[in-house]
Design an enzyme around this catalytic site. Structure first.
Site, mmCIF file in Angstrom:
data_model
loop_
_atom_site.group_PDB
_atom_site.id
_atom_site.type_symbol
_atom_site.label_atom_id
_atom_site.label_comp_id
_atom_site.label_asym_id
_atom_site.label_seq_id
_atom_site.Cartn_x
_atom_site.Cartn_y
_atom_site.Cartn_z
ATOM 1 N N MET A 271 -9.834 2.830 -7.298
ATOM 2 C CA MET A 271 -9.470 4.030 -6.548
ATOM 3 C C MET A 271 -9.263 5.251 -7.436
ATOM 4 O O MET A 271 -8.966 6.333 -6.938
ATOM 5 C CB MET A 271 -8.187 3.768 -5.750
ATOM 6 C CG MET A 271 -8.323 2.713 -4.677
ATOM 7 S SD MET A 271 -9.520 3.157 -3.389
ATOM 8 C CE MET A 271 -8.766 4.635 -2.716
ATOM 9 N N ARG A 272 -9.404 5.092 -8.763
ATOM 10 C CA ARG A 272 -9.147 6.227 -9.638
ATOM 11 C C ARG A 272 -10.121 7.369 -9.360
ATOM 12 O O ARG A 272 -9.753 8.542 -9.419
ATOM 13 C CB ARG A 272 -9.219 5.800 -11.103
ATOM 14 C CG ARG A 272 -8.885 6.923 -12.074
ATOM 15 C CD ARG A 272 -8.846 6.456 -13.508
ATOM 16 N NE ARG A 272 -7.624 5.711 -13.788
ATOM 17 C CZ ARG A 272 -7.591 4.445 -14.167
ATOM 18 N NH1 ARG A 272 -8.722 3.782 -14.296
ATOM 19 N NH2 ARG A 272 -6.464 3.833 -14.407
ATOM 20 N N ALA A 273 -11.370 7.039 -9.052
ATOM 21 C CA ALA A 273 -12.361 8.085 -8.794
ATOM 22 C C ALA A 273 -11.966 8.930 -7.590
ATOM 23 O O ALA A 273 -12.113 10.159 -7.599
ATOM 24 C CB ALA A 273 -13.740 7.461 -8.574
#
Length: 690
Positions: free
Chosen positions: A274-276
């Protein structure tokens, strides 16, 4: 202090400048990784940014740059009272590639900590960079454990120092910028993901723009102060815009429409985790603030995707970073809707602003190649562009699958594609080395399991507490100990010796002669070498490639950390001609000799890929045997990958392995569990040969 080159005077590189400015507005974006060929103003632009950063208010005398309005309650120099402070310019701190862990995070005075129980802490570069810029040139050459520490601090906004039960924590929030040349090796995918944005840069191919670059550089070199003065108004304007965007940022609204586009884009491009999504959301919000808006538009989402996703698309170490812009536009249009969407979101510039506009025709953008041709992937995607014509017409004298050598007049064949790579077992160098940290062979390292203790040579870095106490205990009465503290002297300190893993130089020596030229066999050979290259990438090795065919051996790729470059050279390797095995071995021996002078601590593993045949010249087999014995005399670990096929096998590769003091393995055995101990007896064989 020399006058930096003005940021606004940098020619072109619009995406690079935009990414840096967005992080100057909001360091929460996560930093910038700048990838590109040498001489493309990467370092110049980063150093120029420091002059645009607004001044910061700090607590007077605080070594950790605490803000006077909200000082860090856990500051090692605190506690501080809330009140007025002093202003100073934002710092730009450079992290050298050869820096130690203590230089990065800081160091504790172990002797005072043991004897007096005080936290005598000397801040490192992370503390110096707090509320400023931390710049790492050639970040891909930085030791992995330092990159891990660096990115952990950047993600958490704090640095933690742990030394034998003594802990120190301090704030470490900074704009992280790394630059790298992909030719010198890639970062691991999990480390790439920790950088918020990435930019591919390349020198312009437009003559007019190149002329302007040279003109400005010469003018700056002749009179740095005068040149900077001519750009002072532009610098002041950009600095004021950064301040205005920072003030506006908390008011920017990220609506449900753009947020849905962000989630859909990340899902469509199959990025991990989910970092993107989070980085894209922060980047789009910052883009809106930079444009002077309080509402995020689809064009902000598009630009955020171009900056935040390309380096997260790498599924394979040999994949080139990039983004399919047509697919991006389709996704944004499909999940548009509402007032904040306008189809592709980037077909025009809504506010006609400066070079930070949303649609940029500049070829140096994140999908412009960055000066590096896309590596030819093992999955065959656009790898040769030749369709069915690649190697379809066999050269005169092409050998049969039985492995019969061609006639002396055999011609050169077009390169063939590599077979699908597979997972290999570990090839390791025997003994205990002291080379650069990696994941292949056993070595004495700064990180790993503790195996003993010794007196420190130079500064103490890793304390062996039990050994130190044991050394100091017999002298306590003589030293007049009266309190609970242990009286420790410098001579009592003991350094922990640790064992971990090192990276090696894996030198591939590949037979490209006519005896290997059958398409099916050469495809399998290339697939095996590509598999070993993947393994070398994962184990942080340097690699080199020597080939031999015709009458000579040649260095197709000097030793390098860029495994990608080796894969590209392998794909384009032609075949045909005689088999000068001795010439190939002698060339490989010369490469190792030179590399030992450059990097004496890095041990080598030679992987010879051949069927063992030798032709051309007088007594080619005997000459090859004498060349092989040079490796055995030097104690070089070696593995021979036997490519002989057909019902009749001569066993020449096995004999060659004996001369090398190594082990032979067939292509099929390369996948088998038996490969685990291929080189365990190399050292003993070498000693017997010597």
């Amino acid at each position: 202090m020399s006058t930096p080159f003005p940021f606004t005077a940098v020619v072109g590189q619009d995406d690079l400048r935009l990414a840096l400015l967005l992080n100057a507005v909001s360091p929460a974006v996560g930093g910038v990784l700048v990838r590109g060929e040498k001489g493309t103003a990467k370092s110049t632009a980063v150093r120029a940014l420091s002059a645009l950063m607004p001044e910061v208010d700090v607590v007077a005398g605080c070594r950790f740059s605490c803000a006077p309005a909200a000082p860090d309650p856990a500051c090692p120099d605190g506690p501080h009272e809330v009140g007025p402070g002093v202003q100073r310019p934002a710092r730009m701190v450079e992290l050298p590639v050869g820096a130690s862990e203590d230089r990065l995070v800081g160091a504790l005075d172990i002797e005072r900590a043991l004897a007096e129980g005080v936290k005598a802490f000397e801040p490192g570069l992370l503390a110096d960079a707090h509320r400023g810029i931390l710049y790492v040139d050639e970040v891909n050459l930085l030791h992995d454990h330092l990159v891990d520490l660096l990115l952990d601090a950047a993600a958490m906004g704090a640095s933690y120092v742990e030394r034998e039960g003594v802990s120190v924590r301090h704030a470490a929030r900074f704009l992280l910028v790394g630059t790298m040349n992909p030719e010198e090796g890639e970062l691991r995918p999990q480390l790439l993901d920790r950088f918020g944005l990435t930019v591919e840069v390349a020198a312009s191919r437009e003559p007019d723009q190149r002329v302007e670059v040279v003109r400005r550089r010469l003018a700056y070199d002749d009179d740095p102060d005068g040149f900077a003065g001519r750009w002072a108004d532009e610098e002041t304007a950009v600095r004021a815009r950064i301040v205005a965007a920072r003030k506006l940022l908390p008011s920017v609204v990220l609506g449900d429409g753009p947020l849905r586009q962000i989630a859909a884009t990340c899902a469509a491009f199959e990025v991990d985790g989910m970092r993107a999504d989070i980085v894209m959301a922060r980047t789009a919000t910052t883009l809106a603030a930079w444009a002077g808006r309080t509402e995020v538009l689809a064009e902000d989402v598009r630009q955020a995707a171009l900056l935040a996703l390309p380096h997260r698309r790498r599924r394979n170490p040999f994949d080139a970073p990039g983004l399919d812009e047509d697919k991006l536009d389709e996704t944004l249009e499909e999940f548009g809707g509402g007032d904040n969407s306008n189809g592709s979101g980037g077909s025009d510039s809504s506010d006609g602003s400066d070079d930070s506009g949303d649609e940029d025709p500049d070829p140096d953008g994140p999908d412009g190649g960055g000066g590096q041709p896309p590596p030819q992937g093992p999955d065959g995607g656009n790898d040769d562009g030749s369709g069915e014509s690649s190697g379809e017409v066999p050269a005169q004298g092409e050998p049969s699958e039985s492995g019969q050598a061609p006639s002396p007049g055999a011609g050169e064949q077009a390169p063939v594609r590599a077979a699908e790579p597979f997972r290999t077992k570990v090839l390791s160098v025997p003994g205990l080395g002291e080379g650069a940290s990696g994941r292949r062979s056993r070595a004495r390292t700064e990180h790993g399991r503790t195996t003993g203790a010794r007196r420190p040579q130079g500064a103490l870095t890793k304390l062996h507490l039990a050994a130190t106490v044991q050394a100091a205990a017999p002298h306590q009465r003589a030293r007049g100990r009266s309190g609970p503290g242990l009286v420790v002297r410098r001579d009592d300190l003991r350094q922990a010796t640790r064992e971990g893993r090192e990276g090696n130089l894996v030198l591939f020596v590949v037979d490209a002669s006519g005896s290997m030229a059958a398409r099916q066999r050469m495809s399998a050979v290339k697939g095996a070498v590509l598999s070993l290259l993947l393994d070398a990438y994962q184990r942080r090795d340097k690699v080199g490639l020597v080939t031999f065919r015709g009458s000579t051996g040649e260095v197709a790729l000097p030793p390098t950390s860029s495994v990608d470059a080796a894969a590209v050279r392998l794909e384009s390797l032609p075949t045909g001609g005689r088999t000068p095995l001795a010439a190939g071995l002698l060339r490989a021996h010369d490469v190792l000799r030179v590399e030992r002078l450059r990097d004496p601590a890095r041990r080598a593993l030679v992987v010879l890929v051949t069927d063992g045949r030798a032709t051309g010249g007088p007594e080619p087999v005997a000459l090859a045997g004498r060349a092989a014995r040079l490796f055995a005399a030097d104690g070089v670990a070696s593995v021979v990958v036997d490519c002989e096929s057909g019902p009749v096998r001569l066993g020449l590769a096995g004999q060659l392995a004996g001369e090398l003091g190594g082990t032979a393995v067939t292509l099929d055995e390369l996948r088998a569990d038996s490969i685990a101990g291929l080189v365990r007896d190399v050292q003993g064989n070498s000693r017997r040969a010597a």
